[in-house]
Design a protein around this motif. Structure first.
Motif, PDB file in Angstrom:
ATOM      1  N   LEU A  72      -7.877 -11.936   9.122  1.00 48.88           N
ATOM      2  CA  LEU A  72      -6.471 -11.918   9.533  1.00 48.88           C
ATOM      3  C   LEU A  72      -6.292 -12.293  10.999  1.00 48.88           C
ATOM      4  CD1 LEU A  72      -4.863  -8.785   7.799  1.00 48.88           C
ATOM      5  CD2 LEU A  72      -4.839 -11.160   7.054  1.00 48.88           C
ATOM      6  N   GLN A  73      -7.386 -12.145  11.761  1.00 53.46           N
ATOM      7  CA  GLN A  73      -7.329 -12.518  13.161  1.00 53.46           C
ATOM      8  C   GLN A  73      -7.465 -14.038  13.322  1.00 53.46           C
ATOM      9  OE1 GLN A  73     -10.320 -10.543  15.542  1.00 53.46           O
ATOM     10  NE2 GLN A  73      -8.821 -10.082  17.114  1.00 53.46           N
ATOM     11  N   ARG A 107       0.693  -1.597  16.633  1.00 50.20           N
ATOM     12  CA  ARG A 107       0.880  -3.025  16.409  1.00 50.20           C
ATOM     13  C   ARG A 107       1.813  -3.258  15.208  1.00 50.20           C
ATOM     14  NH1 ARG A 107       1.641  -7.989  18.270  1.00 50.20           N
ATOM     15  NH2 ARG A 107       1.004  -9.569  16.767  1.00 50.20           N
ATOM     16  N   ASP A 110       5.130  -2.973  16.506  1.00 46.11           N
ATOM     17  CA  ASP A 110       5.435  -4.150  17.317  1.00 46.11           C
ATOM     18  C   ASP A 110       5.895  -5.332  16.461  1.00 46.11           C
ATOM     19  OD1 ASP A 110       4.799  -2.744  19.548  1.00 46.11           O
ATOM     20  OD2 ASP A 110       2.848  -3.677  19.893  1.00 46.11           O
ATOM     21  N   ASN A 145      -2.445 -10.959  15.258  1.00 44.78           N
ATOM     22  CA  ASN A 145      -2.350 -11.900  16.365  1.00 44.78           C
ATOM     23  C   ASN A 145      -3.278 -13.105  16.165  1.00 44.78           C
ATOM     24  OD1 ASN A 145      -1.433 -12.856  18.773  1.00 44.78           O
ATOM     25  ND2 ASN A 145      -2.920 -11.717  20.004  1.00 44.78           N
ATOM     26  N   GLU A 176       1.673 -21.527  22.722  1.00 44.92           N
ATOM     27  CA  GLU A 176       0.652 -20.596  23.205  1.00 44.92           C
ATOM     28  C   GLU A 176      -0.762 -21.088  22.878  1.00 44.92           C
ATOM     29  OE1 GLU A 176       3.533 -16.803  22.210  1.00 44.92           O
ATOM     30  OE2 GLU A 176       1.425 -16.659  21.653  1.00 44.92           O
ATOM     31  N   ARG A 178      -1.766 -21.969  19.681  1.00 39.94           N
ATOM     32  CA  ARG A 178      -2.211 -21.653  18.324  1.00 39.94           C
ATOM     33  C   ARG A 178      -2.068 -22.872  17.421  1.00 39.94           C
ATOM     34  NH1 ARG A 178      -1.225 -15.509  18.161  1.00 39.94           N
ATOM     35  NH2 ARG A 178       0.133 -15.282  19.944  1.00 39.94           N
TER      36      ARG A 178
ATOM     37  N   ARG B  12       2.071   1.811  25.955  1.00 39.42           N
ATOM     38  CA  ARG B  12       1.629   1.006  24.822  1.00 39.42           C
ATOM     39  C   ARG B  12       1.357  -0.403  25.309  1.00 39.42           C
ATOM     40  NH1 ARG B  12       5.389   1.675  19.746  1.00 39.42           N
ATOM     41  NH2 ARG B  12       6.383  -0.200  20.516  1.00 39.42           N
ATOM     42  N   PRO B  16      -0.833  -7.608  21.653  1.00 34.67           N
ATOM     43  CA  PRO B  16      -1.555  -7.073  20.504  1.00 34.67           C
ATOM     44  C   PRO B  16      -3.007  -6.732  20.849  1.00 34.67           C
ATOM     45  CG  PRO B  16      -0.722  -9.304  20.109  1.00 34.67           C
ATOM     46  CD  PRO B  16      -0.272  -8.919  21.444  1.00 34.67           C
ATOM     47  N   PRO B  17      -3.632  -5.912  19.992  1.00 32.81           N
ATOM     48  CA  PRO B  17      -4.982  -5.459  20.306  1.00 32.81           C
ATOM     49  C   PRO B  17      -5.977  -6.610  20.373  1.00 32.81           C
ATOM     50  CG  PRO B  17      -4.399  -4.953  18.044  1.00 32.81           C
ATOM     51  CD  PRO B  17      -3.159  -5.453  18.694  1.00 32.81           C
ATOM     52  N   LEU B  21     -11.740  -6.873  15.835  1.00 31.20           N
ATOM     53  CA  LEU B  21     -11.321  -6.362  14.544  1.00 31.20           C
ATOM     54  C   LEU B  21     -12.352  -6.819  13.533  1.00 31.20           C
ATOM     55  CD1 LEU B  21      -7.565  -7.371  14.770  1.00 31.20           C
ATOM     56  CD2 LEU B  21      -8.576  -5.180  15.338  1.00 31.20           C
TER      57      LEU B  21
END
Lengths: 305, 277
Positions: A72-73, A107, A110, A145, A176, A178, B12, B16-17, B21
């Protein structure tokens, strides 16, 4: 970065995707354009490893999707049909997806804020309108992300405000750095959103080109000239590779010369110009021409265009 | 946002993190747990299984006790207190079986499975997580229910009841929980194999309920080589107290039942890996 090599998918005796080879690069929005049934969704499912290619391969950032430790990243995807359990709330849906990767709960909040679903996040996803469903799909795509985004017909069912929101979001994401890969069957939408286009018909690659290039190549570069001295100018312009037609007395349609060159010739002749307009063939027309033979289901009688 | 104002150090991160992951079996398990408890149907169906176990145990105990005087000698000879109190297992297996199939087929029906397999593209961790999670939930709930059904049933049987220290009692109570757990896991496997809710439930109850009935019309010499190995009969050997002589031993019953479950899971794993989602 998405790289497909001779990607092929066969369902029974129907070839849905036929030896597609293309590269989707980061930094720009790449449109994936084709009529319905052209194999766009199948291709996207193969990128995500949901469908196995019959032959060929496709990689994301150098590896097959399933080989990534945190897929997913790498890729966030919005698939055409809704991939949400109708009885679960949007929040829990995102929370469950986040849990597979160890993504923080904050997240999830967010991305819900980001797509503007905060008021309905605790409601059953089954009760969502098409537009809310698309926003939830985008929220799940953005969850980790990812460096690459794949969106299958993201503007379907959205109101004009929503369409503009998606368009700007995609362009921001591409800016950005991507990779953004968006499918659509509407050239007009892609012309506004995408910078690069991969056009398919009946599973085959028709064009892999930039929007600007497509406009240049597609337009026959007709220049409309309006002048009271039409006959005089026509005689001066006509030559090899230049044709001039006329539908009105003072109107010329010139093919094969640029507007600036026509202007110069007119000046040299002392001809007065009332209008000098380069006419670009519309992208829609270019797309229709390209895919005419590849439309899967054609109306028996095509209306005279 | 008073919470933020009171604890300014816990700001916070706006972005994003970034930390690494990674999809792991444990995380897929957590994800499945969130999915399972966030569907209302899960709670209702599990509640139905619990109520079926306990209420039927009490009801059958009470009814037997109330009609003891009117029962004929044959019925008295046939009476067996442990099995009476655990009669709810037949009803509970319907609820557990349906829920097991639904946990999987619900995802295929709604398209959720594509999101699931996008997040865990190796797919098998999803199969193992669903099976293990449902097994754990079913075992805990059904063991408690089985004990309560036993104690409730014996309470209402009063003088005709027995205690947990009676021969076979503890095995029967545990056996019911183990049987229901294995039925649940088998149902999960069937969900992956069949993918549709109607088809999965029909297949499960065909195997559990219909096949033993059909088996009765087979020649007797065939019956003894087939019927005891059907999942429901193997299960009955596991928790049953007074069984006919052709039945398997409790240990053999458990082994046969486990074989069914392992075979189901293996087929599910192969198909899940091979098929397009």
């Amino acid at each position: 970065m998405i790289e497909a090599h001779a990607l092929t998918k066969r369902y029974g005796d129907k070839l849905a995707v036929d030896a597609l080879t293309f590269t989707v690069r980061p930094g720009v929005v790449t449109g994936f354009l084709g009529p319905n049934g052209a194999g766009k969704s199948t291709t996207m499912r193969m990128i995500l490893g949901l469908d196995q290619p019959t032959s060929g391969s496709v990689t994301v950032n150098g590896k097959a999707y399933a080989q990534h430790a945190a897929p997913l990243q790498e890729v966030g995807a919005l698939l055409e049909a809704r991939a949400v359990h109708t009885s679960r709330s949007a929040y829990n849906h995102l929370l469950a997806l986040a849990a597979t990767h160890g993504i923080a709960r904050s997240r999830v909040d967010d991305v819900i804020d980001l797509v503007g679903l905060q008021d309905v996040a605790r409601r059953r996803a089954g009760g969502f309108s098409l537009g809310m469903g698309q926003r939830l799909g985008i929220a799940s795509a953005l969850l980790a992300n990812p460096s690459t985004l794949i969106l299958d017909e993201p503007v379907n069912g959205l109101d004009p405000e929503g369409i503009r929101w998606i368009r700007e979001l995609l362009q921001d994401l591409a800016a950005e750095g991507r990779t953004v890969f968006v499918s659509s069957h509407l050239m007009s939408e892609m012309a506004l959103t995408a910078e690069h286009l991969i056009i398919v018909g009946r599973g085959r690659l028709i064009a892999d080109t930039s929007v600007a290039e497509l406009i240049r190549g597609a337009s026959t570069d007709v220049v409309v000239v309006r002048t009271p001295q039409a006959a005089q100018l026509r005689d001066a312009l006509v030559g090899t590779d230049v044709t001039v037609s006329s539908t009105e007395q003072e109107l010329l349609e010139v093919t094969g010369l640029s507007a600036s060159r026509i202007g110069e010739i007119a000046r040299d002749l002392g001809v007065v110009l009332h209008e000098l307009t380069p006419q670009h063939a519309s992208l829609e027309e270019a797309f229709m021409d390209m895919t005419r033979d590849d439309v899967e289901y054609q109306a028996a009688t095509r209306s005279a265009a | 946002m008073t919470a933020v104002a009171e604890a300014p150090t816990q700001s916070r991160p706006g972005r994003p993190p970034v930390p690494a992951l990674k999809v792991t079996q444990a995380r897929v398990f957590t994800s499945e747990w969130i999915k399972m408890r966030s569907l209302r149907s899960t709670g209702f169906t599990l509640l139905a299984a619990v109520v079926a176990m306990i209420a039927l145990g009490c009801l059958v105990g009470w009814a037997t006790n109330a009609h003891w005087a009117q029962m004929d000698p044959g019925e008295h000879a046939h009476f067996e207190a442990i099995g009476r109190s655990l009669a709810g297992v037949n009803l509970a297996q319907l609820a557990i079986g349906v829920l097991g199939v639904l946990l999987v087929s619900g995802e295929y029906a709604t398209g959720m499975i594509r999101a699931t397999f996008s997040a865990a593209p190796r797919r098998l961790p999803v199969v193992w997580a669903k099976a293990a999670l449902f097994a754990a939930v079913t075992f805990v709930l059904m063991l408690i229910s089985s004990f309560l059904a036993f104690f409730g049933g014996q309470y209402f049987l009063a003088a005709h009841g027995t205690t947990l220290s009676a021969p076979h009692a503890l095995r029967a109570v545990f056996g019911v929980a183990v049987y229901l757990t294995l039925v649940g896991v088998f149902a999960v496997a069937l969900g992956f194999i069949v993918r549709s809710t109607a088809g999965g439930i029909a297949t499960l109850f065909g195997l559990l309920l219909v096949l033993p009935g059909i088996g009765q019309v087979l020649p007797a010499s065939w019956q003894q080589h087939t019927l005891p190995y059907l999942p429901s009969n193997a299960g009955a050997s596991l928790f049953g107290v007074r069984l006919d002589p052709t039945a398997l031993s409790p240990g053999a019953g458990l082994a046969v039942l486990c074989l069914w479950v392992v075979a189901g899971l293996a087929l599910a794993a192969v198909l899940v890996k091979r098929r397009d989602a």
